[in-house]
Motif scaffolding. Structure first.
Motif, mmCIF file in Angstrom:
data_model
loop_
_atom_site.group_PDB
_atom_site.id
_atom_site.type_symbol
_atom_site.label_atom_id
_atom_site.label_comp_id
_atom_site.label_asym_id
_atom_site.label_seq_id
_atom_site.Cartn_x
_atom_site.Cartn_y
_atom_site.Cartn_z
ATOM 1 N N LEU A 117 0.822 -1.213 0.000
ATOM 2 C CA LEU A 117 0.000 0.000 0.000
ATOM 3 C C LEU A 117 0.856 1.263 0.000
ATOM 4 C CD1 LEU A 117 -2.769 -1.179 2.481
ATOM 5 C CD2 LEU A 117 -3.000 -0.837 0.002
ATOM 6 N N ALA A 118 2.015 1.220 0.655
ATOM 7 C CA ALA A 118 2.914 2.371 0.646
ATOM 8 C C ALA A 118 3.406 2.643 -0.773
ATOM 9 C CB ALA A 118 4.098 2.137 1.582
ATOM 10 N N GLY A 119 3.736 1.588 -1.514
ATOM 11 C CA GLY A 119 4.125 1.761 -2.910
ATOM 12 C C GLY A 119 2.994 2.342 -3.731
ATOM 13 N N ASP A 120 1.790 1.812 -3.539
ATOM 14 C CA ASP A 120 0.620 2.340 -4.245
ATOM 15 C C ASP A 120 0.411 3.821 -3.930
ATOM 16 O OD1 ASP A 120 0.220 -0.225 -5.163
ATOM 17 O OD2 ASP A 120 -1.403 -0.687 -3.754
ATOM 18 N N ALA A 121 0.545 4.165 -2.659
ATOM 19 C CA ALA A 121 0.306 5.542 -2.237
ATOM 20 C C ALA A 121 1.350 6.493 -2.810
ATOM 21 C CB ALA A 121 0.297 5.626 -0.713
ATOM 22 N N LEU A 122 2.601 6.049 -2.897
ATOM 23 C CA LEU A 122 3.647 6.896 -3.469
ATOM 24 C C LEU A 122 3.394 7.146 -4.951
ATOM 25 C CD1 LEU A 122 6.832 5.490 -1.713
ATOM 26 C CD2 LEU A 122 6.002 7.852 -1.589
ATOM 27 N N GLN A 123 2.975 6.121 -5.674
ATOM 28 C CA GLN A 123 2.676 6.326 -7.094
ATOM 29 C C GLN A 123 1.503 7.291 -7.267
ATOM 30 O OE1 GLN A 123 2.048 3.805 -11.185
ATOM 31 N NE2 GLN A 123 1.300 2.884 -9.311
ATOM 32 N N THR A 124 0.482 7.132 -6.430
ATOM 33 C CA THR A 124 -0.680 8.017 -6.513
ATOM 34 C C THR A 124 -0.294 9.460 -6.198
ATOM 35 O OG1 THR A 124 -2.109 6.184 -5.838
ATOM 36 C CG2 THR A 124 -3.005 8.406 -5.630
ATOM 37 N N LEU A 125 0.498 9.650 -5.150
ATOM 38 C CA LEU A 125 0.931 10.998 -4.776
ATOM 39 C C LEU A 125 1.821 11.601 -5.859
ATOM 40 C CD1 LEU A 125 1.003 13.285 -2.720
ATOM 41 C CD2 LEU A 125 2.884 12.108 -1.551
ATOM 42 N N ALA A 126 2.586 10.766 -6.541
ATOM 43 C CA ALA A 126 3.436 11.268 -7.627
ATOM 44 C C ALA A 126 2.588 11.897 -8.723
ATOM 45 C CB ALA A 126 4.284 10.128 -8.196
ATOM 46 N N PHE A 127 1.518 11.223 -9.131
ATOM 47 C CA PHE A 127 0.677 11.771 -10.196
ATOM 48 C C PHE A 127 -0.115 12.985 -9.715
ATOM 49 C CE2 PHE A 127 1.668 7.755 -12.243
ATOM 50 C CZ PHE A 127 1.890 8.185 -13.543
ATOM 51 N N GLN A 128 -0.484 12.986 -8.455
ATOM 52 C CA GLN A 128 -1.122 14.180 -7.880
ATOM 53 C C GLN A 128 -0.158 15.370 -7.956
ATOM 54 O OE1 GLN A 128 -2.660 13.588 -3.907
ATOM 55 N NE2 GLN A 128 -2.475 15.758 -3.414
ATOM 56 N N THR A 129 1.110 15.118 -7.648
ATOM 57 C CA THR A 129 2.126 16.172 -7.695
ATOM 58 C C THR A 129 2.357 16.649 -9.120
ATOM 59 O OG1 THR A 129 3.218 15.245 -5.735
ATOM 60 C CG2 THR A 129 4.522 16.724 -7.116
ATOM 61 N N LEU A 130 2.444 15.721 -10.073
ATOM 62 C CA LEU A 130 2.630 16.095 -11.473
ATOM 63 C C LEU A 130 1.473 16.937 -11.984
ATOM 64 C CD1 LEU A 130 3.988 12.724 -12.946
ATOM 65 C CD2 LEU A 130 5.296 14.801 -12.503
ATOM 66 N N SER A 131 0.271 16.608 -11.565
ATOM 67 C CA SER A 131 -0.904 17.347 -12.044
ATOM 68 C C SER A 131 -0.931 18.784 -11.541
ATOM 69 C CB SER A 131 -2.192 16.631 -11.617
ATOM 70 O OG SER A 131 -2.402 16.759 -10.212
ATOM 71 N N ALA A 132 -0.185 19.065 -10.473
ATOM 72 C CA ALA A 132 -0.176 20.403 -9.870
ATOM 73 C C ALA A 132 1.077 21.205 -10.225
ATOM 74 C CB ALA A 132 -0.300 20.281 -8.351
ATOM 75 N N LEU A 133 1.874 20.727 -11.193
ATOM 76 C CA LEU A 133 3.094 21.447 -11.563
ATOM 77 C C LEU A 133 2.764 22.849 -12.082
ATOM 78 C CD1 LEU A 133 5.130 18.660 -13.427
ATOM 79 C CD2 LEU A 133 5.647 19.646 -11.179
ATOM 80 N N PRO A 134 3.649 23.824 -11.843
ATOM 81 C CA PRO A 134 3.404 25.201 -12.307
ATOM 82 C C PRO A 134 3.723 25.350 -13.793
ATOM 83 C CG PRO A 134 5.502 25.107 -11.162
ATOM 84 C CD PRO A 134 4.894 23.736 -11.042
#
Length: 312
Positions: A117-134
């Motif tokens: 689940l930690a691996g899953d959560a890191l991948q999910t947070l990565a795409f959340q971060t990419l979607s918010a790039l300036p």
């Protein structure tokens, strides 16, 4: 180590770690177990090569001599994806390893369920971060597409790329115990390891180009992709060599596992000496791709040299 490269690695790691600290939930955020597991693996002492390559690619194309604002978040997202892949790669169902970056692996400390689940959560947070790039929306979409293709299985709408990281992992698993061939080894390395290194560099270039206005975008991205493919394959070849020539203490992970598992590695097919020569030739080809950038490419070239000269 070259002092110039040492400074690049240090400053790049500091930028990446500051972004990761800001983006990751604190260890006191509920549910505690998964957030502590995520942070355990992310902050276990990685070199941050992929985010540093992304930031330096952004610096090169921006022609300002500076890393563009927000590029550290792109690097942090890539490091989250890399760390998620390591957590899952170490699981008993895959490589069954208990040492990573000199620390006990995630599932050893937190159990298999939380590690998954930690691996899953890191991948999910990565795409959340990419979607918010300036970046402008079109640039953000381009980066999201680039990264998702690179870590996938090679399928998807209009996918022009070969299998990515997950596809490479599948081929690696299914080929274990079989006699490795040159074709098999290269296909695994280009997908399992090379694809994420390449997308780090390419997505960094896409990010950097969004901050300036010029008319050679396609050529720039094409050259960065060639550089990333060559450097990424060289990196994994050297990793294979180190697995058979260095100790677990020097590597920070269990040494000799590839040989024991009869895995498809470059030295298994070509031997250590030829492997090192092949890595050097790949780096020379990578350098050639960046020739038009002149002095602006010095940082990326220095990092590529480090990839084949490192001892761990």
């Amino acid at each position: 180590m070259n002092p110039f490269v040492q400074d690049l690695l240090r400053s790049g790691a500091e930028l990446t770690d500051a972004a990761l600290e800001r983006l990751l939930p604190s260890p006191d955020t509920q549910p505690h177990s998964i957030h502590r597991a995520m942070r355990h693996s992310v902050f276990a002492g990685g070199k941050r090569l992929r985010p540093i390559l992304a930031m330096e690619a952004a610096r090169m194309v921006s022609i300002t001599g500076e890393i563009p604002s927000g590029a550290a978040d792109l690097g942090a997202a890539i490091e989250m994806i890399h760390t998620y892949s390591l957590i899952h790669d170490d699981l008993p169902a895959l490589d069954n390893d208990d040492l990573r970056r000199g620390q006990p692996t995630c599932h050893v400390v937190f159990g298999e369920a939380i590690a998954i689940l930690a691996g899953d959560a890191l991948q999910t947070l990565a795409f959340q971060t990419l979607s918010a790039l300036p970046t402008p929306p079109a640039t953000t979409v381009s980066i999201l597409r680039e990264v998702s293709l690179a870590i996938g299985t090679g399928v998807g709408p209009n996918s022009p790329l070969p299998p990515g990281m997950i596809g490479g992992q599948v081929v690696d698993i299914e080929s274990e115990g079989k006699q490795p061939t040159a074709e098999l080894v290269e296909s695994i390395h280009r997908a399992k390891t090379g694809a994420l290194i390449t997308t780090s560099i390419v997505s960094g270039g896409i990010f950097g180009l969004a901050h300036i206005d010029h008319d050679f975008h396609a050529d720039t991205i094409g050259r960065l992709r060639i550089f990333g493919e060559k450097a990424g394959l060289a990196f994994q070849i050297v990793d294979d060599v180190l697995d058979v020539t260095q100790s677990s203490e020097e590597l920070g992970k269990t040494a000799g596992k590839d040989t024991a598992s009869i895995k498809a590695t470059w030295p298994a097919v070509f031997g250590v000496d030829q492997s090192l020569k092949d890595a050097e030739e790949l780096i020379a080809d990578a350098f050639a791709a960046l020739e038009p950038f002149g002095k602006d490419a010095e940082h990326l070239k220095a990092l590529a040299s480090y990839l084949v000269e490192r001892k761990h």
